[in-house]
Design a protein around this motif. Structure first.
Motif, mmCIF file in Angstrom:
data_model
loop_
_atom_site.group_PDB
_atom_site.id
_atom_site.type_symbol
_atom_site.label_atom_id
_atom_site.label_comp_id
_atom_site.label_asym_id
_atom_site.label_seq_id
_atom_site.Cartn_x
_atom_site.Cartn_y
_atom_site.Cartn_z
ATOM 1 N N LEU A 101 33.978 29.990 14.428
ATOM 2 C CA LEU A 101 34.481 30.080 13.053
ATOM 3 C C LEU A 101 33.395 30.448 12.047
ATOM 4 C CD1 LEU A 101 36.807 26.942 13.029
ATOM 5 C CD2 LEU A 101 37.513 29.333 13.075
ATOM 6 N N ALA A 102 32.205 30.766 12.514
ATOM 7 C CA ALA A 102 31.127 31.124 11.591
ATOM 8 C C ALA A 102 31.500 32.366 10.791
ATOM 9 C CB ALA A 102 29.828 31.360 12.362
ATOM 10 N N THR A 103 31.070 32.400 9.537
ATOM 11 C CA THR A 103 31.475 33.489 8.640
ATOM 12 C C THR A 103 30.457 34.614 8.545
ATOM 13 O OG1 THR A 103 30.542 32.253 6.785
ATOM 14 C CG2 THR A 103 32.890 31.946 7.251
ATOM 15 N N THR A 104 29.271 34.418 9.069
ATOM 16 C CA THR A 104 28.246 35.464 9.046
ATOM 17 C C THR A 104 27.648 35.620 10.439
ATOM 18 O OG1 THR A 104 26.494 33.901 8.439
ATOM 19 C CG2 THR A 104 27.706 34.965 6.632
ATOM 20 N N PRO A 105 27.133 36.786 10.767
ATOM 21 C CA PRO A 105 26.518 36.974 12.091
ATOM 22 C C PRO A 105 25.336 36.041 12.339
ATOM 23 C CG PRO A 105 26.977 39.093 11.056
ATOM 24 C CD PRO A 105 27.227 38.051 10.019
ATOM 25 N N THR A 106 24.530 35.792 11.308
ATOM 26 C CA THR A 106 23.377 34.901 11.486
ATOM 27 C C THR A 106 23.832 33.486 11.813
ATOM 28 O OG1 THR A 106 22.087 36.248 9.943
ATOM 29 C CG2 THR A 106 21.308 34.003 10.386
#
Length: 333
Positions: A169-174
């Motif tokens: 569910l992470a919103t950024t690639p990092t």
């Protein structure tokens, strides 16, 4: 215009460039490879191959006796793989994200993943029925179909799924890369800890890692169903809000009587206390209204009007004598 810090808590929409994971060719290839590894582990254990020999060597080595100084610490660390505590912690975080972003997707993803975990892992556990190292009955045996429930490792699979959801569910690639690494370390540590404590065979842990990874890789197939579920929930909420807004607010007069416009059809008309006093000289309790009787006695017109009205209304006084209850006898004394 609100400029205080609390204005930021009103709504924090998801970043517009967020990409919901789809079943790409790479993910499909990973799913196929993990499934093949899963089946290979099951076949290797059923065939009493070299993997079962390694299981017994590790079990007889008894790591918890070799390094007893870390036993207490690992007892607490293995809780990160227990379903109840980890589900509560992750659900609290995802619930806060759902409230901030005005979406149910984080909670729906967690629910779908836990449902798949319980169904798939639980079915294999009960179907194969393998006993754990502490309950082994014969050295070198697979301990399969003996009524156990430890193959695959539920702690390991749960650690992979529960903490892997945060990376999914992470919103950024990092953030996705960092959370993937953290969840992998936690899942790896939980699995090896169960081997150290002697609660699982090494092959149990290998199958648990594969089972949890399969669930994470299969989640994109559940995304359309979760979208429909979210739409149904929000539509039901809007219908409930609209129904509440349409409910009329009926004003009440100062004396507590309902206005004539809001009376129910067929309900008897309510009269004011003055009208009841004029139309009902005798109360329901049998008492008398002295002032009303005096008025009707000394004003014949009012008495005739009262009689005309009474002839059109249904009597409301109890049946029986209308004689006052405490009348004195005619004789003197």
């Amino acid at each position: 215009m609100r400029t205080d810090i609390f204005a930021r808590l009103d709504r924090e929409p998801e970043p517009p460039k967020i990409e919901i994971p789809r079943m790409s060719r790479t993910r499909l290839a990973l799913f196929g490879g993990t499934l093949a590894f899963y089946l290979a582990i099951v076949v290797a254990v059923l065939a009493s191959s070299w993997l079962v020999i390694i299981d017994w060597k590790v079990m007889l080595f008894r790591p918890y006796q070799q390094w007893p100084e870390v036993h207490a610490t690992l007892d607490y660390f293995v809780v990160l793989g227990q379903r109840g505590p980890t589900a509560v912690m992750v659900a609290a975080w995802l619930g806060w994200r759902s409230w901030r972003q005005h979406t149910l997707r984080p909670l729906l993803v967690l629910g779908a993943a836990l449902l798949l975990l319980n169904v798939t892992v639980g079915a294999v556990k009960l179907g194969l029925g393998r006993l754990g190292p502490h309950y082994a009955t014969q050295v070198g045996s697979t301990e399969m179909f003996a009524g156990g429930d430890i193959f695959p490792s539920g702690h390991t699979a749960n650690a992979v799924v529960t903490w892997g959801i945060l990376a999914y569910l992470a919103t950024t690639p990092t953030a996705r890369r960092v959370l993937s690494a953290v969840s992998a370390v936690v899942a790896l540590g939980v699995g090896l800890t169960t081997v150290y404590l002697g609660t699982h065979w090494l092959s149990d842990v290998l199958l648990g890692w594969a089972a949890g990874l399969l669930i994470l890789l299969a989640l994109p197939w559940c995304e359309p169903l979760m979208d429909r579920a979210e739409a149904v929930v929000f539509a039901a909420r809007e219908r409930l809000r609209a129904r509440r807004r349409r409910l009329p607010t009926v004003p009440v007069a100062a004396g507590g009587a309902w206005p004539a416009a809001h009376r129910r059809l067929g309900a008897p008309a309510q009269e004011s206390p003055a009208e009841e006093a004029a139309l009902d000289p005798v109360g329901a309790s049998g008492g008398t209204r002295t002032a009303t009787r005096a008025t009707l006695t000394h004003h014949p017109r009012a008495h005739s009007a009262h009689s005309a009205v009474r002839s059109e209304r249904t009597p409301v006084t109890p049946a029986g004598s209308r004689r006052p209850p405490r009348s004195r006898p005619a004789t003197g004394g």
